[in-house]
Design a protein around this motif. Structure first.
Motif, PDB file in Angstrom:
ATOM      1  N   LEU A 115       0.838  -1.108  -0.034  1.00  0.00           N
ATOM      2  CA  LEU A 115       0.178  -0.020  -0.011  1.00  0.00           C
ATOM      3  C   LEU A 115       0.793   1.344  -0.095  1.00  0.00           C
ATOM      4  N   ALA A 116       1.856   1.230   0.642  1.00  0.00           N
ATOM      5  CA  ALA A 116       2.952   2.145   0.630  1.00  0.00           C
ATOM      6  C   ALA A 116       3.711   2.578  -0.841  1.00  0.00           C
ATOM      7  N   VAL A 117       3.764   1.465  -1.364  1.00  0.00           N
ATOM      8  CA  VAL A 117       4.226   1.613  -2.780  1.00  0.00           C
ATOM      9  C   VAL A 117       3.395   2.167  -3.683  1.00  0.00           C
ATOM     10  N   MET A 118       2.022   1.535  -3.494  1.00  0.00           N
ATOM     11  CA  MET A 118       1.055   2.001  -4.480  1.00  0.00           C
ATOM     12  C   MET A 118       0.593   3.479  -4.154  1.00  0.00           C
ATOM     13  N   ALA A 119       0.839   3.945  -3.054  1.00  0.00           N
ATOM     14  CA  ALA A 119       0.958   5.561  -2.781  1.00  0.00           C
ATOM     15  C   ALA A 119       1.890   6.148  -3.407  1.00  0.00           C
ATOM     16  N   TYR A 120       3.125   5.803  -3.282  1.00  0.00           N
ATOM     17  CA  TYR A 120       4.410   6.228  -3.986  1.00  0.00           C
ATOM     18  C   TYR A 120       3.956   6.240  -5.687  1.00  0.00           C
ATOM     19  N   ASP A 121       3.637   5.112  -6.123  1.00  0.00           N
ATOM     20  CA  ASP A 121       3.025   5.216  -7.574  1.00  0.00           C
ATOM     21  C   ASP A 121       2.259   6.293  -7.830  1.00  0.00           C
ATOM     22  N   ARG A 122       1.078   6.584  -7.079  1.00  0.00           N
ATOM     23  CA  ARG A 122       0.297   7.766  -7.309  1.00  0.00           C
ATOM     24  C   ARG A 122       0.991   9.037  -7.233  1.00  0.00           C
ATOM     25  N   TYR A 123       1.861   9.360  -6.150  1.00  0.00           N
ATOM     26  CA  TYR A 123       2.525  10.378  -6.111  1.00  0.00           C
ATOM     27  C   TYR A 123       3.639  10.845  -7.472  1.00  0.00           C
ATOM     28  N   VAL A 124       3.958   9.638  -7.875  1.00  0.00           N
ATOM     29  CA  VAL A 124       4.671  10.055  -9.156  1.00  0.00           C
ATOM     30  C   VAL A 124       3.883  10.267 -10.283  1.00  0.00           C
ATOM     31  N   ALA A 125       2.771   9.593 -10.376  1.00  0.00           N
ATOM     32  CA  ALA A 125       1.865   9.760 -11.462  1.00  0.00           C
ATOM     33  C   ALA A 125       1.047  11.347 -11.568  1.00  0.00           C
ATOM     34  N   ILE A 126       0.981  11.598 -10.388  1.00  0.00           N
ATOM     35  CA  ILE A 126       0.409  13.192 -10.232  1.00  0.00           C
ATOM     36  C   ILE A 126       1.221  14.083 -10.205  1.00  0.00           C
ATOM     37  N   THR A 127       2.293  13.980  -9.619  1.00  0.00           N
ATOM     38  CA  THR A 127       3.427  14.968  -9.186  1.00  0.00           C
ATOM     39  C   THR A 127       4.258  14.970 -10.496  1.00  0.00           C
ATOM     40  N   PHE A 128       4.880  14.066 -11.072  1.00  0.00           N
ATOM     41  CA  PHE A 128       5.625  13.863 -12.432  1.00  0.00           C
ATOM     42  C   PHE A 128       4.999  13.264 -13.458  1.00  0.00           C
ATOM     43  N   PRO A 129       3.962  13.732 -14.016  1.00  0.00           N
ATOM     44  CA  PRO A 129       3.331  12.964 -14.952  1.00  0.00           C
ATOM     45  C   PRO A 129       4.152  12.625 -16.230  1.00  0.00           C
ATOM     46  N   LEU A 130       4.881  13.518 -16.606  1.00  0.00           N
ATOM     47  CA  LEU A 130       5.853  13.512 -17.887  1.00  0.00           C
ATOM     48  C   LEU A 130       6.888  12.454 -17.576  1.00  0.00           C
ATOM     49  N   LEU A 131       7.435  12.261 -16.547  1.00  0.00           N
ATOM     50  CA  LEU A 131       8.418  11.275 -15.875  1.00  0.00           C
ATOM     51  C   LEU A 131       8.014   9.941 -15.647  1.00  0.00           C
ATOM     52  N   TYR A 132       6.572   9.856 -15.163  1.00  0.00           N
ATOM     53  CA  TYR A 132       6.129   8.533 -14.925  1.00  0.00           C
ATOM     54  C   TYR A 132       6.411   7.338 -15.243  1.00  0.00           C
ATOM     55  N   SER A 223      -1.096  18.459  -2.399  1.00  0.00           N
ATOM     56  CA  SER A 223      -0.512  19.828  -2.763  1.00  0.00           C
ATOM     57  C   SER A 223      -0.488  20.077  -3.865  1.00  0.00           C
ATOM     58  N   THR A 224       0.029  19.114  -4.611  1.00  0.00           N
ATOM     59  CA  THR A 224      -0.166  19.146  -6.184  1.00  0.00           C
ATOM     60  C   THR A 224      -1.509  19.279  -7.122  1.00  0.00           C
ATOM     61  N   ILE A 225      -2.490  18.617  -6.414  1.00  0.00           N
ATOM     62  CA  ILE A 225      -3.884  18.844  -6.714  1.00  0.00           C
ATOM     63  C   ILE A 225      -4.306  19.903  -6.542  1.00  0.00           C
ATOM     64  N   LEU A 226      -4.042  20.698  -5.496  1.00  0.00           N
ATOM     65  CA  LEU A 226      -4.431  22.048  -5.045  1.00  0.00           C
ATOM     66  C   LEU A 226      -3.969  23.072  -5.874  1.00  0.00           C
ATOM     67  N   SER A 227      -2.803  22.777  -6.503  1.00  0.00           N
ATOM     68  CA  SER A 227      -2.146  23.873  -7.445  1.00  0.00           C
ATOM     69  C   SER A 227      -2.762  23.790  -8.740  1.00  0.00           C
ATOM     70  N   ILE A 228      -3.471  22.651  -9.308  1.00  0.00           N
ATOM     71  CA  ILE A 228      -4.205  22.374 -10.659  1.00  0.00           C
ATOM     72  C   ILE A 228      -5.227  23.731 -10.511  1.00  0.00           C
ATOM     73  N   SER A 229      -5.282  24.212 -11.726  1.00  0.00           N
ATOM     74  CA  SER A 229      -6.046  25.651 -11.857  1.00  0.00           C
ATOM     75  C   SER A 229      -7.538  24.957 -11.977  1.00  0.00           C
ATOM     76  N   SER A 230      -7.871  24.116 -13.005  1.00  0.00           N
ATOM     77  CA  SER A 230      -9.180  23.652 -13.238  1.00  0.00           C
ATOM     78  C   SER A 230      -9.791  22.715 -12.545  1.00  0.00           C
ATOM     79  N   THR A 231     -10.958  22.741 -12.149  1.00  0.00           N
ATOM     80  CA  THR A 231     -11.745  21.837 -11.086  1.00  0.00           C
ATOM     81  C   THR A 231     -11.919  20.676 -11.846  1.00  0.00           C
ATOM     82  N   SER A 232     -12.175  20.433 -12.913  1.00  0.00           N
ATOM     83  CA  SER A 232     -12.200  19.340 -13.636  1.00  0.00           C
ATOM     84  C   SER A 232     -10.993  18.407 -13.602  1.00  0.00           C
TER      85      SER A 232
END
Length: 311
Positions: A115-132, A223-232
């Protein structure tokens, strides 16, 4: 009081959930259905994810491992619990009890790491999508899964080897439906302070350690999600984490409460133990299939393929 080596006592007695035969019959049917749903749900997730090329991503690789773990974790306790619900003796061999405690600790520890590994996976996917794709390489994913298994089994092995050397008293009754290390300590005539200290350190480092890793990952994700401008955009980013967050809440919430409560066999302790080891493995496939569009689409493709093959 004279002490005996555990080999001199061949069996323990698991008191289980109830001593009323009528209630036992009802509980047997209930938990048999839960176990069958657990097997079907997790096997279905394994069947859907592996052959579907649309799901050949790190997130679903970890989800497949979670389904396999839930099958293992549930199968450690439920079959014996079902047997005892139909049996008058409700006994378990000492060696079987130690083995059950080992595999409960090992599979539960592996799931905490996963579950910790899966949380890290989501962190990389959302915070660094181009490097995922570059960061979450196949080699890294496989390494993290094997690391989760290895760390948990090593931790469980250290604890169980120390428990094997304990001397047990005449009291053979375990006020629970399964064998857990903390329950075995209360039956021992030996000094269990070292065992308790080791178990406490293992729990703090393993379970609380992985929990802190999850909290840190989600702090960065929020923190990354809150910095996204669009609601969608924010909604889409959060939706990729909702299933994992639900699983984490069920696993750690019931797990922590179960282990923090004294091993008295109280109804509250039983309830949290059942949630942690029996109910949650059944719910995880439902959580991921109901909240994940890709999984639902893959299930639809699989069923259409099978229907087409029979027509």
């Amino acid at each position: 009081m004279a002490m005996k080596n555990y080999s001199a006592i061949s069996e323990f007695i698991l008191l289980g959930l109830s001593i009323d035969p009528n209630i036992q019959d009802i509980l047997f049917v209930l938990f048999l259905l839960i176990y069958l749903f657990t097997l079907m749900g997790n096997f279905l997730m394994l069947l859907v994810i592996r052959p579907d090329s649309h799901l050949h991503m790190p997130m679903y690789f970890f989800l497949r491992q979670l389904s396999f773990l839930d099958l293992c974790h549930s199968s450690v306790t439920v079959p014996k619990m079902l047997e005892n619900l139909l049996s008058e003796s409700k006994t378990i061999f000492v060696e079987s009890c130690l083995a059950q405690a080992f595999f409960m600790f090992a599979t539960g520890g592996t799931e905490a790491c996963l579950l910790a590994v899966m949380a890290y996976d989501r962190y990389v996917a959302i915070t660094f999508p181009l490097l995922y794709g570059q960061v979450m390489s196949n080699q890294l994913c496989v390494g993290m899964v094997w690391g989760s298994w290895g760390l948990a089994f090593a931790d469980a092995l250290i604890n169980i080897l120390l428990a094997v050397n304990l001397d047990y008293c005449e009291d053979q009754t375990i006020p629970h439906f399964s064998c857990e290390l903390s329950s075995l300590f209360s039956l021992s005539c030996s000094d269990t302070s070292t065992n308790f200290t080791l178990l406490l350190c293992s729990s703090v480092l393993h379970f609380f350690g992985t929990f802190l890793m999850i909290v840190f990952s989600y702090a960065q994700i929020v923190s990354t999600i809150l910095s996204i401008s669009s609601t969608s955009g924010r909604g889409k980013a959060f939706s990729t984490c909702s299933s994992h967050l639900t699983t984490v809440t069920l696993f750690y919430g019931s797990g922590f409460l179960s282990y923090l409560l004294p091993t008295s066999g109280s109804p509250l302790e039983m309830m949290f133990s059942l949630q942690y080891s029996v109910v949650t493995p059944m719910l995880n496939p439902l959580i991921y299939s109901l909240q994940n569009k890709e999984v639902k689409a893959a299930m639809g493709r699989m069923f259409r393929k099978y229907l087409h093959s029979f027509m």
